[in-house]
Write a protein that holds these residues in place. Structure first.
Motif, mmCIF file in Angstrom:
data_model
loop_
_atom_site.group_PDB
_atom_site.id
_atom_site.type_symbol
_atom_site.label_atom_id
_atom_site.label_comp_id
_atom_site.label_asym_id
_atom_site.label_seq_id
_atom_site.Cartn_x
_atom_site.Cartn_y
_atom_site.Cartn_z
ATOM 1 N N ARG A 62 -24.415 32.785 -48.755
ATOM 2 C CA ARG A 62 -25.634 33.146 -48.033
ATOM 3 C C ARG A 62 -26.222 31.843 -47.536
ATOM 4 N N GLY A 63 -26.393 31.749 -46.230
ATOM 5 C CA GLY A 63 -26.889 30.518 -45.647
ATOM 6 C C GLY A 63 -28.108 30.738 -44.785
ATOM 7 N N GLU A 64 -29.021 29.772 -44.849
ATOM 8 C CA GLU A 64 -30.160 29.752 -43.950
ATOM 9 C C GLU A 64 -30.048 28.534 -43.053
ATOM 10 N N MET A 65 -30.270 28.765 -41.764
ATOM 11 C CA MET A 65 -30.244 27.703 -40.770
ATOM 12 C C MET A 65 -31.628 27.616 -40.160
ATOM 13 N N ARG A 66 -32.156 26.414 -40.049
ATOM 14 C CA ARG A 66 -33.479 26.213 -39.462
ATOM 15 C C ARG A 66 -33.336 25.329 -38.221
ATOM 16 N N GLY A 67 -33.931 25.799 -37.131
ATOM 17 C CA GLY A 67 -33.821 25.047 -35.889
ATOM 18 C C GLY A 67 -34.725 25.592 -34.811
ATOM 19 N N GLU A 68 -34.294 25.424 -33.571
ATOM 20 C CA GLU A 68 -35.107 25.814 -32.422
ATOM 21 C C GLU A 68 -34.210 26.065 -31.218
ATOM 22 N N PRO A 69 -34.748 26.757 -30.193
ATOM 23 C CA PRO A 69 -33.988 26.935 -28.958
ATOM 24 C C PRO A 69 -33.666 25.581 -28.312
ATOM 25 N N VAL A 70 -32.536 25.530 -27.641
ATOM 26 C CA VAL A 70 -32.121 24.304 -26.959
ATOM 27 C C VAL A 70 -33.096 23.998 -25.819
ATOM 28 N N ASP A 71 -33.545 22.763 -25.775
ATOM 29 C CA ASP A 71 -34.328 22.234 -24.665
ATOM 30 C C ASP A 71 -33.445 21.138 -24.056
ATOM 31 N N VAL A 72 -32.763 21.470 -22.967
ATOM 32 C CA VAL A 72 -31.762 20.568 -22.395
ATOM 33 C C VAL A 72 -32.350 19.196 -22.072
ATOM 34 N N THR B 205 -24.902 32.154 -29.369
ATOM 35 C CA THR B 205 -25.521 33.418 -28.961
ATOM 36 C C THR B 205 -27.038 33.332 -28.871
ATOM 37 N N ARG B 206 -27.652 32.456 -29.628
ATOM 38 C CA ARG B 206 -29.109 32.311 -29.601
ATOM 39 C C ARG B 206 -29.576 31.188 -28.675
ATOM 40 N N GLY B 207 -28.629 30.381 -28.179
ATOM 41 C CA GLY B 207 -29.016 29.230 -27.374
ATOM 42 C C GLY B 207 -29.886 28.282 -28.181
ATOM 43 N N ALA B 208 -29.467 28.049 -29.427
ATOM 44 C CA ALA B 208 -30.284 27.277 -30.370
ATOM 45 C C ALA B 208 -29.484 26.143 -30.986
ATOM 46 N N LEU B 209 -30.226 25.224 -31.596
ATOM 47 C CA LEU B 209 -29.650 24.152 -32.399
ATOM 48 C C LEU B 209 -30.296 24.217 -33.777
ATOM 49 N N PHE B 210 -29.536 23.854 -34.797
ATOM 50 C CA PHE B 210 -30.037 23.890 -36.168
ATOM 51 C C PHE B 210 -29.848 22.528 -36.817
ATOM 52 N N SER B 211 -30.854 22.106 -37.583
ATOM 53 C CA SER B 211 -30.752 20.829 -38.285
ATOM 54 C C SER B 211 -31.003 20.976 -39.782
ATOM 55 N N GLY B 212 -31.541 22.088 -40.211
ATOM 56 C CA GLY B 212 -31.802 22.329 -41.623
ATOM 57 C C GLY B 212 -30.911 23.443 -42.139
ATOM 58 N N PHE B 213 -30.281 23.214 -43.277
ATOM 59 C CA PHE B 213 -29.353 24.203 -43.827
ATOM 60 C C PHE B 213 -29.545 24.335 -45.324
ATOM 61 N N THR B 214 -29.535 25.574 -45.804
ATOM 62 C CA THR B 214 -29.569 25.855 -47.229
ATOM 63 C C THR B 214 -28.466 26.865 -47.504
ATOM 64 N N VAL B 215 -27.611 26.559 -48.467
ATOM 65 C CA VAL B 215 -26.469 27.411 -48.778
ATOM 66 C C VAL B 215 -26.501 27.791 -50.248
ATOM 67 N N ASN C 54 -24.053 19.905 -45.782
ATOM 68 C CA ASN C 54 -23.834 18.642 -45.073
ATOM 69 C C ASN C 54 -22.743 18.749 -44.018
ATOM 70 N N ALA C 55 -21.749 19.607 -44.227
ATOM 71 C CA ALA C 55 -20.740 19.837 -43.190
ATOM 72 C C ALA C 55 -21.389 20.467 -41.960
ATOM 73 N N ALA C 56 -22.348 21.362 -42.174
ATOM 74 C CA ALA C 56 -23.069 21.972 -41.052
ATOM 75 C C ALA C 56 -23.926 20.928 -40.329
ATOM 76 N N ARG C 57 -24.526 20.009 -41.073
ATOM 77 C CA ARG C 57 -25.289 18.922 -40.439
ATOM 78 C C ARG C 57 -24.366 18.045 -39.589
ATOM 79 N N ALA C 58 -23.172 17.754 -40.126
ATOM 80 C CA ALA C 58 -22.191 16.968 -39.366
ATOM 81 C C ALA C 58 -21.807 17.694 -38.085
ATOM 82 N N LEU C 59 -21.686 19.019 -38.167
ATOM 83 C CA LEU C 59 -21.356 19.821 -36.990
ATOM 84 C C LEU C 59 -22.448 19.699 -35.924
#
Length: 143
Positions: A98-108, A80-90, A33-38
Motif C-alpha cells: 500500500r503506497g501513498e504518493m504526494r505531489g502536484e500537477p505538472v507545471d511545465v 494519467t493524472r499529469g502529476a509529479l510526486f516527490s513524497g512516498f510512504t510504503v 527511495n526507488a520511487a524518489r529516484a524515479l
C-alpha cells in the motif's frame, strides 16, 4: 548522479535508459527511495510540492515483482493524472503493498520535465538485503 548517503537513492547508467536504485533500513524504505529516484530523473524533487495524495495498492509474487508493480503504478499515476510526486510512504505486508504518493500537477514552466518514463523493466531488477542489513531495490526504467 545523486549521493546515496544523503538521499537514500541513486541512478546507474544503462545504454539509453536509466537505472533507479533505492536504499533503506527496511524494504519499504528502499521502495520509497526507488520511487524518489524515479521522479528525480524527470525533475529535481525539491521542485515538486506535496499538495495532493494518491493511494495505490500493488501485489507481486516476490519482492522483485512487487518493486516493478510499485514503480509502474507511480509511472501510471504520473501519466494519467499529469502529476509529479516527490513524497512516498510504503507499507509492505506479505506480497502486497500500500503506497501513498504526494505531489502536484505538472507545471511545465516551473518543473521543466526532462524525460517521460515509460515503464520499469526486468533489466537489472534486484531487491535484496545486504550483509549490513540494509535493503536495495533497483531496476532499469525505459525513458
Amino acid at each position: 548522479m545523486a549521493e546515496t548517503q544523503a538521499t537514500g537513492w541513486d541512478h546507474f547508467p544503462h545504454e539509453g535508459d536509466v537505472g533507479v536504485r533505492g536504499h533503506g533500513d527496511t524494504l519499504a524504505e528502499a521502495f520509497e527511495n526507488a520511487a524518489r529516484a524515479l521522479t528525480s530523473i524527470i525533475v529535481p524533487l525539491d521542485l515538486v510540492e506535496q499538495r495532493e495524495v494518491v493511494t495505490v495498492t500493488c501485489e507481486g509474487s516476490d519482492p522483485d515483482y512487487l518493486l516493478l508493480d510499485w514503480l509502474n503504478a507511480v509511472i501510471f499515476e504520473m501519466a494519467t493524472r499529469g502529476a509529479l510526486f516527490s513524497g512516498f510512504t510504503v507499507e509492505i505486508t506479505g506480497n502486497g503493498l500500500r503506497g501513498e504518493m504526494r505531489g502536484e500537477p505538472v507545471d511545465v514552466t516551473r518543473h521543466e520535465p526532462s524525460v517521460e518514463p515509460k515503464g520499469a523493466t526486468l533489466t537489472e531488477l534486484r531487491v535484496a538485503q545486504g550483509v549490513d542489513g540494509r535493503w536495495v531495490a533497483q531496476c532499469v526504467v525505459d525513458v
